[in-house]
Structure formats: C-alpha cells, structure tokens
Design a protein around this motif. Structure first.
Motif, mmCIF file in Angstrom:
data_model
loop_
_atom_site.group_PDB
_atom_site.id
_atom_site.type_symbol
_atom_site.label_atom_id
_atom_site.label_comp_id
_atom_site.label_asym_id
_atom_site.label_seq_id
_atom_site.Cartn_x
_atom_site.Cartn_y
_atom_site.Cartn_z
ATOM 1 N N ARG A 152 96.181 -26.682 29.177
ATOM 2 C CA ARG A 152 96.705 -25.444 29.817
ATOM 3 C C ARG A 152 95.519 -24.715 30.354
ATOM 4 O O ARG A 152 94.613 -24.501 29.688
ATOM 5 C CB ARG A 152 97.465 -24.309 28.766
ATOM 6 N N ARG A 154 93.968 -21.453 32.909
ATOM 7 C CA ARG A 154 94.306 -20.201 33.695
ATOM 8 C C ARG A 154 93.566 -20.055 34.840
ATOM 9 O O ARG A 154 92.187 -20.904 34.964
ATOM 10 C CB ARG A 154 93.655 -19.103 32.642
ATOM 11 N N ARG A 155 93.960 -19.346 35.691
ATOM 12 C CA ARG A 155 93.098 -19.338 37.104
ATOM 13 C C ARG A 155 92.477 -17.987 37.069
ATOM 14 O O ARG A 155 93.084 -16.944 36.365
ATOM 15 C CB ARG A 155 94.317 -19.621 38.218
ATOM 16 N N LYS A 166 98.449 -26.431 36.499
ATOM 17 C CA LYS A 166 98.841 -25.458 36.039
ATOM 18 C C LYS A 166 100.021 -25.741 35.218
ATOM 19 O O LYS A 166 100.688 -27.012 35.394
ATOM 20 C CB LYS A 166 99.572 -24.486 36.950
ATOM 21 N N TYR A 191 90.178 -21.992 33.721
ATOM 22 C CA TYR A 191 89.513 -22.127 32.589
ATOM 23 C C TYR A 191 90.594 -22.825 31.526
ATOM 24 O O TYR A 191 91.856 -22.273 31.591
ATOM 25 C CB TYR A 191 89.165 -20.933 31.941
ATOM 26 N N CYS A 192 90.185 -23.816 30.690
ATOM 27 C CA CYS A 192 90.989 -24.164 29.742
ATOM 28 C C CYS A 192 90.407 -23.824 28.123
ATOM 29 O O CYS A 192 89.373 -24.424 27.804
ATOM 30 C CB CYS A 192 91.180 -25.789 29.728
ATOM 31 N N HIS A 193 91.064 -22.813 27.678
ATOM 32 C CA HIS A 193 90.593 -22.430 26.315
ATOM 33 C C HIS A 193 90.338 -23.206 25.394
ATOM 34 O O HIS A 193 89.480 -23.535 24.626
ATOM 35 C CB HIS A 193 91.469 -21.088 25.848
ATOM 36 N N TRP A 199 95.299 -26.223 41.540
ATOM 37 C CA TRP A 199 96.029 -25.447 40.738
ATOM 38 C C TRP A 199 97.401 -26.147 40.692
ATOM 39 O O TRP A 199 98.037 -26.155 39.535
ATOM 40 C CB TRP A 199 96.118 -24.023 41.211
ATOM 41 N N HIS A 256 89.945 -16.446 35.674
ATOM 42 C CA HIS A 256 89.852 -16.373 34.265
ATOM 43 C C HIS A 256 88.430 -15.480 33.994
ATOM 44 O O HIS A 256 87.142 -16.171 34.448
ATOM 45 C CB HIS A 256 89.935 -17.358 33.400
#
Length: 101
Positions: free
Chosen positions: A22, A24-25, A14, A37-39, A10, A27
């Motif tokens: 970008r 998210r942890r 991050k 997760y990387c959208h 992370w 998620h």
C-alpha cells in the motif's frame, strides 16, 4: 497535482497494486513531501524529471535522501522517462526494493 508520469505510476501502485503493498501519494515526512510512500517497507518512490539533472537540484536531492535515510526511509528514484517507456521494469524494481526479492 501529479505529473503525467506520476499519475501513470499511481494508477499501478495505488490500492495495493504491487502484491498488496500500500502506497500513499504526496506523503509528508519531516520537511519533505514524498511522491509515493509505502509505510510497511519504509520506501519512498520519487519520480524525477529533467529538472533533477541540474547540479543544484542533484545536491538538494542528495541532502534530502541522506536526511530520509537517517529517518529510516529508503529512497528509490526513478526517471519519469522510465515510467513512460519501461513501466514494467519500474514496477519490478519497486517490488524488489520493497520486499528484497
């Protein structure tokens, strides 16, 4: 809370730490909580410790990966020991899976 390998990873991903990607942890996606997760890339990164070597856990992970794939999410599983011992390689693999290069 994050495991030590998850916390180490992370720190490096991050805030766009991998070429602006970008993450998210912890998620949520459907019934699952993804480690990272990387959208933009629709990429989940899962850090697996020794507990994932158990036959029942392997079967669960396979079902989970299939379900996530059906939702359009690619799952990259990395060993916690690789995060500890080969972080640069793990980061390169994440970049490759996220960008295709």
């Amino acid at each position: 809370s994050l495991t030590p390998p998850e916390a180490r990873l992370w720190l490096h991903i991050k805030g766009g730490g991998i070429e602006g990607l970008r993450f998210r942890r912890q998620h949520p996606v459907g019934p699952y909580i993804l480690d990272f997760y990387c959208h933009a890339a629709r990429l989940a990164v899962e850090v697996d410790g020794a507990g994932h070597d158990d036959a029942s856990q392997i079967a669960h992970d396979e079902r989970r990966t299939r379900w996530l794939a059906a939702q359009g999410v690619d799952v990259l599983r990395v060993r916690s020991t690789d995060v500890r011992d080969h972080l640069d390689g793990v980061l390169a693999l994440i970049l490759q899976r996220a960008t295709g290069r």
